[in-house]
Enzyme design. Structure first.
Site, mmCIF file in Angstrom:
data_model
loop_
_atom_site.group_PDB
_atom_site.id
_atom_site.type_symbol
_atom_site.label_atom_id
_atom_site.label_comp_id
_atom_site.label_asym_id
_atom_site.label_seq_id
_atom_site.Cartn_x
_atom_site.Cartn_y
_atom_site.Cartn_z
ATOM 1 N N ASP A 1 -15.761 8.699 8.289
ATOM 2 C CA ASP A 1 -14.980 7.667 8.027
ATOM 3 C C ASP A 1 -13.432 8.548 7.924
ATOM 4 O OD1 ASP A 1 -14.795 4.775 6.991
ATOM 5 O OD2 ASP A 1 -12.934 5.790 6.547
ATOM 6 N N ARG B 1 0.906 -1.259 0.108
ATOM 7 C CA ARG B 1 -0.071 -0.147 0.090
ATOM 8 C C ARG B 1 0.813 1.416 0.112
ATOM 9 N NH1 ARG B 1 -5.157 -1.474 4.033
ATOM 10 N NH2 ARG B 1 -5.712 -3.224 3.111
#
Length: 280
Positions: free
Chosen positions: A150, A49
């Site tokens: 979020d 990532r």
């Protein structure tokens, strides 16, 4: 634990080197920023990532990138760092038993305005599932508001658009027809939530490690915080539960993930149903 860390750095075909020290710094930084407790076995995930971020920013190694963050990284880059290391897995009406229970909880509160907080729900399937349940139970004029938050700004942007593939998991043909508009021409194969759903949902970036929980507004009747606490260690879980408790009305309901158990926090919440807790 640390004895296993240098293995990743020894792989010859990797573009970048992730040393044991780099990985430990990453663990510390994401814990400080987002409360996420990364296990020692997550080196491959971290490399996959964050290496994309190194390519995009032009850094040649993890050490330089992390040093730049620690010495005054921009808010934007810190957010990108967090976005890379958060896990996003969701679907419409995931853990379906919760939505059957929610129908009864909504009916019991139908005489008053209802505030629902849906936290850390990724690309929006969960809050829209809540909105569909509200409309199906109380009608399109229901006095209900859903705050969806979020920490990841990218998934939040996806959620706010309300556009999904027509074969999205968890949607029955009846719900597809009732709650979504089908795309045509270049948008064929996609669906968009109808205004009757989107009007119920407010979108906001929020970090559970924030100390500004008062910014969430009035206390909530119902909170969905599912499969989030599994990424926190015990002290962080307790801290979040205490703040969640303070953000809810007495008797409010907390829906959690199937693998989460908070019976050690009986002073805050009592178990009311399958992975559903009532605020004490």
């Amino acid at each position: 634990m640390n004895a296993a860390l240098p293995v990743l750095a020894a792989v010859a075909d990797q573009e970048f080197t992730l040393s044991a020290a780099d990985f430990e710094r990453i663990r510390q930084l994401i814990y400080q920023r987002a409360g996420i407790s990364l296990h020692a076995g997550k080196q491959a995930m971290v490399y996959s990532r964050l290496s994309r971020r190194l390519r995009e920013t032009g850094y040649r190694d993890f050490s330089s990138y992390l040093q730049a963050l620690e010495r005054g990284g921009s808010d934007h880059e810190w957010q990108e760092f967090v976005n890379c290391l958060t896990t996003n897995l969701t679907a419409f009406f995931r853990e379906e038993h919760h939505f059957h229970a929610l129908v009864e909880d909504l009916r019991a509160r139908a005489s008053k305005p209802i505030r629902i907080w849906c936290n850390a729900a990724s690309t929006g399937e969960e809050p829209y599932s809540l909105a569909m349940t509200v409309v199906e139970t109380l009608g399109t004029s229901a006095q209900a508001k859903i705050l969806f938050s979020d920490i990841d700004t990218k998934v939040l942007a996806t959620a706010s658009r309300g556009v999904y593939t027509a074969d999205a998991r968890g949607l029955s043909p009846e719900r597809l027809k009732r709650h979504f508009m089908r795309g045509t021409a270049k948008n064929e194969g996609f669906i968009r939530v109808k205004p009757e759903l989107s009007r119920l949902v407010e979108f906001r970036t929020f970090n559970l490690m924030s100390t500004s929980w008062s910014a969430l507004g009035d206390p909530f009747d119902i909170v969905f915080c599912r499969n989030v606490m599994i990424y926190f260690d015990n002290p962080t879980q307790r801290k979040v539960l205490e703040r969640t408790h303070a953000a809810m009305k007495p008797g409010g309901l907390l829906y959690v993930g199937h693998s989460e158990n908070f019976t050690d926090s009986r002073d805050l919440f009592r178990l009311r149903g399958k992975t559903i807790y009532e605020r004490v």
